[in-house]
Design a protein around this motif. Structure first.
Motif, PDB file in Angstrom:
ATOM      1  N   LEU A 128       6.903   6.703   7.605  1.00 13.45           N
ATOM      2  CA  LEU A 128       6.913   7.933   6.818  1.00 13.45           C
ATOM      3  C   LEU A 128       5.518   8.572   6.773  1.00 13.45           C
ATOM      4  N   ARG A 129       4.478   7.756   6.792  1.00 14.38           N
ATOM      5  CA  ARG A 129       3.111   8.281   6.831  1.00 14.38           C
ATOM      6  C   ARG A 129       2.730   8.788   8.209  1.00 14.38           C
ATOM      7  N   GLY A 130       3.564   8.451   9.229  1.00 12.53           N
ATOM      8  CA  GLY A 130       3.266   8.867  10.594  1.00 12.53           C
ATOM      9  C   GLY A 130       2.383   7.885  11.332  1.00 12.53           C
ATOM     10  N   ASP A 131       2.265   6.662  10.801  1.00 13.94           N
ATOM     11  CA  ASP A 131       1.392   5.658  11.409  1.00 13.94           C
ATOM     12  C   ASP A 131       2.011   4.940  12.596  1.00 13.94           C
ATOM     13  N   THR A 132       3.321   5.167  12.844  1.00 14.79           N
ATOM     14  CA  THR A 132       4.005   4.489  13.949  1.00 14.79           C
ATOM     15  C   THR A 132       4.720   5.502  14.802  1.00 14.79           C
TER      16      THR A 132
END
Length: 133
Positions: A128-132
């Motif tokens: 959700l944070r865009g880290d993956t």
């Protein structure tokens, strides 16, 4: 992330009941599988009465077919299927004997949402944070 497809006869559910059931499914899935309810998709298929049969005879079941990502603990899936079945009966008034809930799953990497491959269970916050991916 998850998709729930609800199949019924056209005359079985009105629009407010569909909305109430969709809200309930999103709430249940979000609480049990720890994802925001904004990612829970619910689709209704309303078929002509002559297109639904049980035991070779016309019937009016409610079939809830769900897809989730592989890897959720078995106890969560057991709870999910039971709570969805209970909610389907409570919200729609369709007797429990006429409600069928099926939860299937596949690896998260088999699905893309918002242009990104879905995260494995437990990796949702980073996703959700865009880290993956």
């Amino acid at each position: 992330m998850p998709v729930y497809t609800c199949t019924t006869a056209r005359s079985a559910l009105d629009a407010p009941t569909k909305a109430a059931l969709a809200t309930e499914l999103a709430s249940i899935h979000s609480r049990i599988n720890h994802v925001p309810s904004t990612y829970v998709n619910v689709v209704f298929h309303s078929l002509p009465e002559e297109d639904l049969y049980t035991d070779g005879r016309p019937a009016a079941p409610l079939i809830v077919n769900g897809w989730t990502r592989t890897g959720h603990p078995e106890a969560q899936t057991d709870q999910l299927v039971r709570e969805i079945a209970d909610a389907a009966t409570r919200v729609t008034g369709i007797p429990a004997e006429r409600v069928l809930v099926i939860i299937g799953n596949s690896p998260a990497r088999f699905a893309v949402e918002g242009g990104r491959v879905l995260p494995d269970p437990g990796q949702e916050e980073a996703w959700l944070r865009g880290d993956t991916g």
